[in-house]
Design a protein around this motif. Structure first.
Motif, short mmCIF file in Angstrom:
data_model
loop_
_atom_site.label_atom_id
_atom_site.label_comp_id
_atom_site.label_asym_id
_atom_site.label_seq_id
_atom_site.Cartn_x
_atom_site.Cartn_y
_atom_site.Cartn_z
N GLU A 1 7.25 8.35 -1.32
CA GLU A 1 7.29 9.46 -0.36
C GLU A 1 8.24 10.58 -0.76
OE1 GLU A 1 7.39 8.36 3.76
OE2 GLU A 1 6.07 6.65 3.41
N ILE A 2 8.49 10.74 -2.07
CA ILE A 2 9.34 11.84 -2.52
C ILE A 2 8.51 13.11 -2.66
CG2 ILE A 2 11.05 10.36 -3.65
CD1 ILE A 2 9.73 10.90 -6.30
N ASN A 3 9.18 14.27 -2.56
CA ASN A 3 8.46 15.54 -2.65
C ASN A 3 9.13 16.53 -3.59
OD1 ASN A 3 10.66 16.40 -1.21
ND2 ASN A 3 9.55 16.75 0.69
N SER A 4 10.17 16.10 -4.29
CA SER A 4 10.82 16.96 -5.27
C SER A 4 11.56 16.08 -6.27
CB SER A 4 11.80 17.92 -4.58
OG SER A 4 12.85 17.21 -3.97
N LEU A 5 11.94 16.71 -7.37
CA LEU A 5 12.69 16.00 -8.42
C LEU A 5 14.07 16.62 -8.56
CD1 LEU A 5 9.91 15.79 -11.16
CD2 LEU A 5 10.78 13.92 -9.75
N PRO A 6 15.08 15.80 -8.85
CA PRO A 6 16.42 16.37 -9.07
C PRO A 6 16.48 17.08 -10.42
CG PRO A 6 16.44 14.02 -9.48
CD PRO A 6 15.07 14.35 -8.97
N LEU A 7 17.27 18.11 -10.50
CA LEU A 7 17.44 18.86 -11.73
C LEU A 7 17.91 17.97 -12.88
CD1 LEU A 7 17.33 21.60 -13.09
CD2 LEU A 7 19.67 22.01 -12.31
N GLU A 8 18.65 16.93 -12.57
CA GLU A 8 19.19 16.02 -13.59
C GLU A 8 18.10 15.34 -14.41
OE1 GLU A 8 22.15 16.87 -10.62
OE2 GLU A 8 20.16 16.01 -10.37
N ILE A 9 16.90 15.27 -13.89
CA ILE A 9 15.83 14.60 -14.63
C ILE A 9 15.51 15.35 -15.92
CG2 ILE A 9 13.81 15.71 -13.56
CD1 ILE A 9 12.63 12.77 -13.45
N THR A 10 15.81 16.63 -15.98
CA THR A 10 15.54 17.41 -17.19
C THR A 10 16.46 16.99 -18.34
OG1 THR A 10 17.04 19.19 -16.54
CG2 THR A 10 14.73 19.40 -15.88
N LYS A 11 17.51 16.27 -18.04
CA LYS A 11 18.44 15.80 -19.08
C LYS A 11 17.95 14.53 -19.76
CE LYS A 11 22.32 17.87 -16.74
NZ LYS A 11 23.49 17.64 -15.91
N MET A 12 16.85 13.98 -19.28
CA MET A 12 16.31 12.75 -19.86
C MET A 12 15.47 13.12 -21.08
SD MET A 12 15.44 10.79 -16.36
CE MET A 12 16.03 9.14 -16.70
N SER A 13 16.13 13.26 -22.19
CA SER A 13 15.51 13.81 -23.40
C SER A 13 14.48 12.91 -24.06
CB SER A 13 16.60 14.17 -24.41
OG SER A 13 17.34 13.01 -24.74
N GLU A 14 14.41 11.65 -23.68
CA GLU A 14 13.43 10.73 -24.28
C GLU A 14 12.28 10.40 -23.33
OE1 GLU A 14 13.65 9.75 -27.49
OE2 GLU A 14 15.39 11.07 -27.59
N LEU A 15 12.25 11.00 -22.16
CA LEU A 15 11.24 10.67 -21.16
C LEU A 15 9.87 11.18 -21.60
CD1 LEU A 15 10.88 9.32 -18.41
CD2 LEU A 15 11.19 11.57 -17.37
N HIS A 16 8.91 10.25 -21.77
CA HIS A 16 7.57 10.59 -22.21
C HIS A 16 6.54 10.51 -21.10
CE1 HIS A 16 8.90 10.62 -26.33
NE2 HIS A 16 9.33 9.37 -26.23
N ARG A 17 6.76 9.61 -20.15
CA ARG A 17 5.78 9.37 -19.10
C ARG A 17 6.48 9.33 -17.74
NH1 ARG A 17 0.60 6.79 -18.43
NH2 ARG A 17 0.54 5.59 -16.52
N LEU A 18 5.95 10.13 -16.81
CA LEU A 18 6.52 10.19 -15.47
C LEU A 18 5.39 10.00 -14.46
CD1 LEU A 18 8.91 10.74 -13.60
CD2 LEU A 18 8.51 13.19 -13.92
N ASN A 19 5.46 8.90 -13.73
CA ASN A 19 4.43 8.59 -12.74
C ASN A 19 4.97 8.91 -11.36
OD1 ASN A 19 2.70 7.36 -10.86
ND2 ASN A 19 2.09 5.80 -12.34
N LEU A 20 4.40 9.95 -10.76
CA LEU A 20 4.79 10.39 -9.42
C LEU A 20 3.64 10.23 -8.45
CD1 LEU A 20 6.61 13.70 -10.45
CD2 LEU A 20 7.67 11.51 -9.86
N SER A 21 2.73 9.35 -8.74
CA SER A 21 1.53 9.19 -7.90
C SER A 21 1.87 8.69 -6.51
CB SER A 21 0.54 8.23 -8.58
OG SER A 21 1.11 6.94 -8.71
N ASN A 22 1.00 9.04 -5.58
CA ASN A 22 1.09 8.58 -4.19
C ASN A 22 2.44 8.87 -3.55
OD1 ASN A 22 -1.60 7.43 -4.19
ND2 ASN A 22 -0.74 5.94 -5.61
N ASN A 23 2.88 10.11 -3.69
CA ASN A 23 4.09 10.58 -3.05
C ASN A 23 3.74 11.74 -2.13
OD1 ASN A 23 6.62 9.11 -3.93
ND2 ASN A 23 5.65 9.44 -5.91
#
Length: 94
Positions: free
Chosen positions: A13-35
């Motif tokens: 049930e999230i509706n936004s992402l924190p700015l800090e997520i942009t610092k995750m330099s190795e992140l390839h896959r982000l699943n935000l389904s059903n939010n």
């Protein structure tokens, strides 16, 4: 945490992402389904390593006109959303 390659946040049930997520330099896959995202999270444009963004099952009504910025290097799943058309810039791309 900067070395995480995948994050699954489906059904939270999230509706936004924190700015800090942009610092995750190795992140390839982000699943935000059903939010509860009602807009495409353009913060993902700043995530150069991101190749797969799953937004299915969110009440998103439209994609941003500059969606090509993400699609140029990644995959977006927006099935089961409220999107009923693609931006003209995407339709006209070659």
């Amino acid at each position: 945490m900067e070395t995480l390659e995948e994050i699954f946040l489906s059904g939270n049930e999230i509706n936004s992402l924190p700015l800090e997520i942009t610092k995750m330099s190795e992140l390839h896959r982000l699943n935000l389904s059903n939010n509860q995202f009602t807009e495409f999270p353009t913060i993902t444009y700043e995530m150069d390593s991101l190749r797969s963004l799953i937004l299915s099952g969110n009440p998103i009504k439209r994609l941003p006109d500059d969606i090509d910025r993400f699609l140029a290097h990644g995959y977006v799943d927006f099935t089961h959303t409220l999107i009923d058309s693609l931006p003209q810039s995407y339709v006209n791309r070659k």
